[in-house]
Structures are given as C-alpha cells and as structure tokens.
Design a protein around this motif. Structure first.
Motif, PDB file in Angstrom:
ATOM      1  N   GLY A  49       0.920  -1.319   0.050  1.00 40.87           N
ATOM      2  CA  GLY A  49       0.051  -0.054  -0.005  1.00 40.87           C
ATOM      3  C   GLY A  49       0.904   1.502  -0.064  1.00 40.87           C
ATOM      4  N   GLY A  50       1.928   1.075   0.626  1.00 41.69           N
ATOM      5  CA  GLY A  50       3.127   2.338   0.522  1.00 41.69           C
ATOM      6  C   GLY A  50       3.312   2.683  -0.811  1.00 41.69           C
ATOM      7  N   ASN A  51       3.698   1.729  -1.737  1.00 44.26           N
ATOM      8  CA  ASN A  51       4.084   1.996  -3.093  1.00 44.26           C
ATOM      9  C   ASN A  51       2.922   2.631  -3.883  1.00 44.26           C
ATOM     10  OD1 ASN A  51       6.478   0.877  -2.735  1.00 44.26           O
ATOM     11  ND2 ASN A  51       6.425  -0.962  -3.272  1.00 44.26           N
ATOM     12  N   ARG A  52       1.771   2.227  -3.508  1.00 44.58           N
ATOM     13  CA  ARG A  52       0.645   2.867  -4.314  1.00 44.58           C
ATOM     14  C   ARG A  52       0.367   4.312  -3.876  1.00 44.58           C
ATOM     15  NH1 ARG A  52      -5.370   0.516  -3.308  1.00 44.58           N
ATOM     16  NH2 ARG A  52      -5.134   1.318  -1.406  1.00 44.58           N
ATOM     17  N   VAL A  53       0.776   4.499  -2.533  1.00 40.74           N
ATOM     18  CA  VAL A  53       0.410   5.956  -2.052  1.00 40.74           C
ATOM     19  C   VAL A  53       1.469   6.823  -2.829  1.00 40.74           C
ATOM     20  CG1 VAL A  53       0.922   7.504  -0.148  1.00 40.74           C
ATOM     21  CG2 VAL A  53      -0.438   5.407   0.172  1.00 40.74           C
ATOM     22  N   ILE A  54       3.089   6.634  -2.853  1.00 42.95           N
ATOM     23  CA  ILE A  54       3.896   7.326  -3.453  1.00 42.95           C
ATOM     24  C   ILE A  54       3.563   7.401  -5.093  1.00 42.95           C
ATOM     25  CG2 ILE A  54       5.406   5.245  -3.676  1.00 42.95           C
ATOM     26  CD1 ILE A  54       6.413   8.991  -3.219  1.00 42.95           C
ATOM     27  N   ASN A  55       3.146   6.325  -5.533  1.00 39.69           N
ATOM     28  CA  ASN A  55       2.938   6.372  -7.155  1.00 39.69           C
ATOM     29  C   ASN A  55       1.674   7.236  -7.385  1.00 39.69           C
ATOM     30  OD1 ASN A  55       3.059   4.756  -9.604  1.00 39.69           O
ATOM     31  ND2 ASN A  55       0.938   4.672  -9.399  1.00 39.69           N
ATOM     32  N   ASN A  56       0.667   7.377  -6.523  1.00 41.82           N
ATOM     33  CA  ASN A  56      -0.358   8.380  -6.842  1.00 41.82           C
ATOM     34  C   ASN A  56       0.003   9.859  -6.270  1.00 41.82           C
ATOM     35  OD1 ASN A  56      -1.945   6.174  -7.663  1.00 41.82           O
ATOM     36  ND2 ASN A  56      -3.139   6.002  -5.759  1.00 41.82           N
ATOM     37  N   ALA A  57       0.870   9.843  -5.427  1.00 43.66           N
ATOM     38  CA  ALA A  57       1.222  10.920  -5.221  1.00 43.66           C
ATOM     39  C   ALA A  57       2.099  11.891  -5.924  1.00 43.66           C
ATOM     40  CB  ALA A  57       2.071  11.008  -3.743  1.00 43.66           C
ATOM     41  N   TYR A  58       2.846  10.993  -6.729  1.00 44.20           N
ATOM     42  CA  TYR A  58       3.748  11.690  -7.829  1.00 44.20           C
ATOM     43  C   TYR A  58       2.902  12.120  -8.986  1.00 44.20           C
ATOM     44  CZ  TYR A  58       7.527  12.357 -11.057  1.00 44.20           C
ATOM     45  OH  TYR A  58       8.423  12.992 -11.954  1.00 44.20           O
ATOM     46  N   ILE A  59       2.063  11.014  -9.176  1.00 46.49           N
ATOM     47  CA  ILE A  59       0.948  11.389 -10.668  1.00 46.49           C
ATOM     48  C   ILE A  59       0.225  12.781 -10.217  1.00 46.49           C
ATOM     49  CG2 ILE A  59      -1.119  10.677 -11.688  1.00 46.49           C
ATOM     50  CD1 ILE A  59      -0.038   7.746 -11.288  1.00 46.49           C
ATOM     51  N   ASN A  60      -0.289  12.760  -9.000  1.00 47.06           N
ATOM     52  CA  ASN A  60      -0.997  14.128  -8.845  1.00 47.06           C
ATOM     53  C   ASN A  60      -0.076  15.315  -8.683  1.00 47.06           C
ATOM     54  OD1 ASN A  60      -4.029  13.537  -7.762  1.00 47.06           O
ATOM     55  ND2 ASN A  60      -2.870  11.972  -7.080  1.00 47.06           N
ATOM     56  N   TYR A  61       1.052  15.058  -8.384  1.00 47.71           N
ATOM     57  CA  TYR A  61       2.169  16.340  -8.197  1.00 47.71           C
ATOM     58  C   TYR A  61       2.223  16.698  -9.699  1.00 47.71           C
ATOM     59  CZ  TYR A  61       6.641  18.362  -8.946  1.00 47.71           C
ATOM     60  OH  TYR A  61       7.664  19.371  -9.262  1.00 47.71           O
ATOM     61  N   ILE A  62       2.388  15.790 -10.612  1.00 46.39           N
ATOM     62  CA  ILE A  62       2.858  16.383 -12.310  1.00 46.39           C
ATOM     63  C   ILE A  62       1.563  16.811 -12.925  1.00 46.39           C
ATOM     64  CG2 ILE A  62       3.250  15.275 -14.496  1.00 46.39           C
ATOM     65  CD1 ILE A  62       5.719  15.325 -12.588  1.00 46.39           C
ATOM     66  N   GLU A  63       0.523  16.036 -12.240  1.00 47.14           N
ATOM     67  CA  GLU A  63      -0.950  16.824 -13.097  1.00 47.14           C
ATOM     68  C   GLU A  63      -1.472  17.698 -12.418  1.00 47.14           C
ATOM     69  OE1 GLU A  63      -3.595  13.214 -12.798  1.00 47.14           O
ATOM     70  OE2 GLU A  63      -2.319  12.352 -14.620  1.00 47.14           O
ATOM     71  N   GLY A  64      -0.891  18.333 -11.200  1.00 48.36           N
ATOM     72  CA  GLY A  64      -1.086  19.642 -10.771  1.00 48.36           C
ATOM     73  C   GLY A  64      -2.504  19.347  -9.609  1.00 48.36           C
ATOM     74  N   LYS A  65      -2.704  18.195  -9.106  1.00 44.24           N
ATOM     75  CA  LYS A  65      -3.891  18.119  -8.134  1.00 44.24           C
ATOM     76  C   LYS A  65      -3.208  18.380  -6.774  1.00 44.24           C
ATOM     77  CE  LYS A  65      -5.913  14.576 -11.278  1.00 44.24           C
ATOM     78  NZ  LYS A  65      -6.251  13.281 -11.576  1.00 44.24           N
ATOM     79  N   ASP A  66      -4.016  19.142  -6.288  1.00 44.44           N
ATOM     80  CA  ASP A  66      -3.491  19.500  -4.852  1.00 44.44           C
ATOM     81  C   ASP A  66      -4.675  18.677  -3.893  1.00 44.44           C
ATOM     82  OD1 ASP A  66      -3.616  22.733  -2.625  1.00 44.44           O
ATOM     83  OD2 ASP A  66      -2.335  20.585  -2.557  1.00 44.44           O
ATOM     84  N   THR A  67      -4.307  17.483  -3.686  1.00 43.68           N
ATOM     85  CA  THR A  67      -5.255  16.511  -2.691  1.00 43.68           C
ATOM     86  C   THR A  67      -4.435  16.209  -1.401  1.00 43.68           C
ATOM     87  OG1 THR A  67      -6.199  15.682  -4.785  1.00 43.68           O
ATOM     88  CG2 THR A  67      -6.374  14.727  -2.718  1.00 43.68           C
ATOM     89  N   ARG A  68      -4.874  15.982  -0.320  1.00 48.34           N
ATOM     90  CA  ARG A  68      -4.421  15.685   1.058  1.00 48.34           C
ATOM     91  C   ARG A  68      -4.045  14.391   1.234  1.00 48.34           C
ATOM     92  NH1 ARG A  68      -1.730  18.995   4.320  1.00 48.34           N
ATOM     93  NH2 ARG A  68      -2.945  21.075   4.673  1.00 48.34           N
ATOM     94  N   SER A  69      -4.718  13.551   0.645  1.00 45.82           N
ATOM     95  CA  SER A  69      -4.426  11.943   0.834  1.00 45.82           C
ATOM     96  C   SER A  69      -4.565  11.396  -0.627  1.00 45.82           C
ATOM     97  CB  SER A  69      -5.183  11.611   1.914  1.00 45.82           C
ATOM     98  OG  SER A  69      -4.955  10.071   2.151  1.00 45.82           O
ATOM     99  N   TYR A  70      -3.856  10.294  -0.721  1.00 43.11           N
ATOM    100  CA  TYR A  70      -3.914   9.701  -2.114  1.00 43.11           C
ATOM    101  C   TYR A  70      -3.901   8.057  -1.553  1.00 43.11           C
ATOM    102  CZ  TYR A  70      -2.129  13.791  -3.747  1.00 43.11           C
ATOM    103  OH  TYR A  70      -1.735  15.032  -3.975  1.00 43.11           O
ATOM    104  N   GLN A  71      -4.349   7.751  -0.402  1.00 42.85           N
ATOM    105  CA  GLN A  71      -4.286   6.250  -0.003  1.00 42.85           C
ATOM    106  C   GLN A  71      -5.518   5.449  -0.704  1.00 42.85           C
ATOM    107  OE1 GLN A  71      -3.402   5.486   4.185  1.00 42.85           O
ATOM    108  NE2 GLN A  71      -2.992   7.496   4.373  1.00 42.85           N
TER     109      GLN A  71
END
Length: 250
Positions: A228-250
């Motif tokens: 689950g940790g790898n999924r969090v970092i994966n989604n966090a990076y995607i949201n960073y590149i796509e400019g999404k300002d979301t608190r949690s990506y779990q």
C-alpha cells in the motif's frame, strides 16, 4: 584517559609540546541557547495559509551570544520536512547575530517520501528534498527523468497494489545526498542572508546504527513494508505532475 591521549600524541607528533597538546585537548565547543521557541506555537500542524506567518513569530533570539563575523553557529533540528520554519524564521533570526556560517544539522535523514502509516502528508510538493531533486534535474538538463517517472507511474494506476513499484526513487538517483543537501540549503536561504548556510543530514547508515532495532525508514528510503505504501507514493507523484492538490492518495 586524558594523560594517555597526551602521551599518544606526544609520541606520534614530535613537533608539538605538552602545553600545545594540552591546549588542543582542552578545546570545547561553546554551547549557548541562542534561539528561544514559543512552545505553544506548532508550525508543523498549522494550516497552510497561516504557516508562513506563524513561522516568522515562533522564535526569539539572544543577542551578544557569539562573536560576529568570527564564529560558526551550529544548530540541531530533529527533522526538516518543508523547511518553512527554517526559511521564514530560524535562519533569518540567527543571521542577525552575525555568524560567519550557519550550519543546520538534521538528526534525521532527508525526508523524501510520504509516511502513509502515521502523519498523513502525501503531497510531494510538501517535501523540500523532493523539490530540491526536481530543481537539480532541471538545472542539469535531465528533465526527461521527471517525465519518464510519470509515465511509469501512470502505467501502474490500474494495477493491484501488490504489483506497484516505487519509481519515484529514480528522481533522486542522479545525485548524491550532499548535492541534494546543498541545493536544499540554497533554496531555504532567505534573500539577503549574510552568513553562509549549510545543511547537514543524518544518513541512513547512521540512523540504523543509532536505532538498530527500529528499521522503519520508508520516510527516507522509500522502502515501504507493505504494498500500500508504493501505491501511495505512485499516486502522490501522479497528482504532483498533474497539478492536483489533494491531501491523501491512499
């Protein structure tokens, strides 16, 4: 013990007298409490909108504690996440004392990845170490790594969490810890600062040596103990590149 050290040095450094050896061994760092913190103010848990203003008022300084233009000032921080308090408050007030150099020593390694098991910080742009690595990639003409990591991460969106890989590590791979630390110091030094600012981090080896029975280093290494940790970092990076300002990506 001191006498044994003197004897050893006298035997191996013949051009030093006993008095000179004694003077060397008697040297001690001066320890002063130069920055006083209002313990009621907590910038780490403050809302984004007010964090910068709060950080500017957290500390007060003790004047006359160092020799201006001569002394190096070494301060210890337990961790550096965003670096907001350093830039908005600590470095500015320490610079007023006129030190030749300000050395910030972090007792933790560079915080590079979200800690999805405890503190919910999943925005990659929160981490000054990540921002420093991104800037270094741009400065060295390696922007393609940013895009390649995004493509690899995006391709994993539909995979089961057990199959997700932490490709964000590739953002840091071209650079040494010292290079990233130097860039962090540059980014956190306020405009107009007269003293040279240096930031020194604990390394992972030192952390493991200090805490041999506690191997939870994913915050620093990206080695998550569950998929689950790898999924969090994966989604966090995607949201960073796509400019999404979301608190949690779990």
């Amino acid at each position: 013990m001191i006498e044994e050290k003197k004897k050893f040095l006298r035997q191996h450094i013949s051009n030093l007298s006993i008095d000179e050896i004694t003077a060397i061994l008697d040297r001690r760092p001066r320890i002063e409490k130069v920055a006083l913190k209002d313990v009621k103010l907590r910038t780490f848990i403050a809302q984004d909108a007010g964090r910068n203003d709060l950080a500017a008022h957290v500390y007060d300084v003790t004047y006359g504690s160092i020799n201006a233009g001569k002394d190096n000032l070494v301060v210890i921080d337990d961790s550096i996440v965003r670096g907001t308090t350093l830039k908005q408050s600590i470095i500015k007030i320490l610079d007023r004392l006129g030190p030749k150099q300000i050395v910030i020593v972090s007792s933790s390694p560079q915080i590079r990845y979200p800690d999805c098991y405890g503190i919910d910080m999943s925005r990659m742009n929160e981490f000054i170490a990540f921002k420093a690595a991104i800037e270094l990639l741009k400065e060295t003409g390696q922007q393609h790594i940013i895009n390649e990591v995004y493509k690899k991460s995006k391709a994993q969106e539909g995979l089961p969490k057990e199959e997700v890989v932490n490709y964000v590590r590739e953002i840091y791979q071209p650079f040494s810890n010292d290079q990233i630390s130097k860039k962090i110091a540059e980014m956190l030094t306020p405009e107009g600062t007269k003293a040279k600012v240096k930031i020194v981090y604990q390394n992972l080896e030192g952390l493991h040596s200090a805490c041999p029975n506690h191997k939870g280093d994913w915050y620093f290494s990206g080695n998550y103990p569950t998929p689950g940790g790898n999924r969090v970092i994966n989604n966090a990076y995607i949201n960073y590149i796509e400019g999404k300002d979301t608190r949690s990506y779990q």
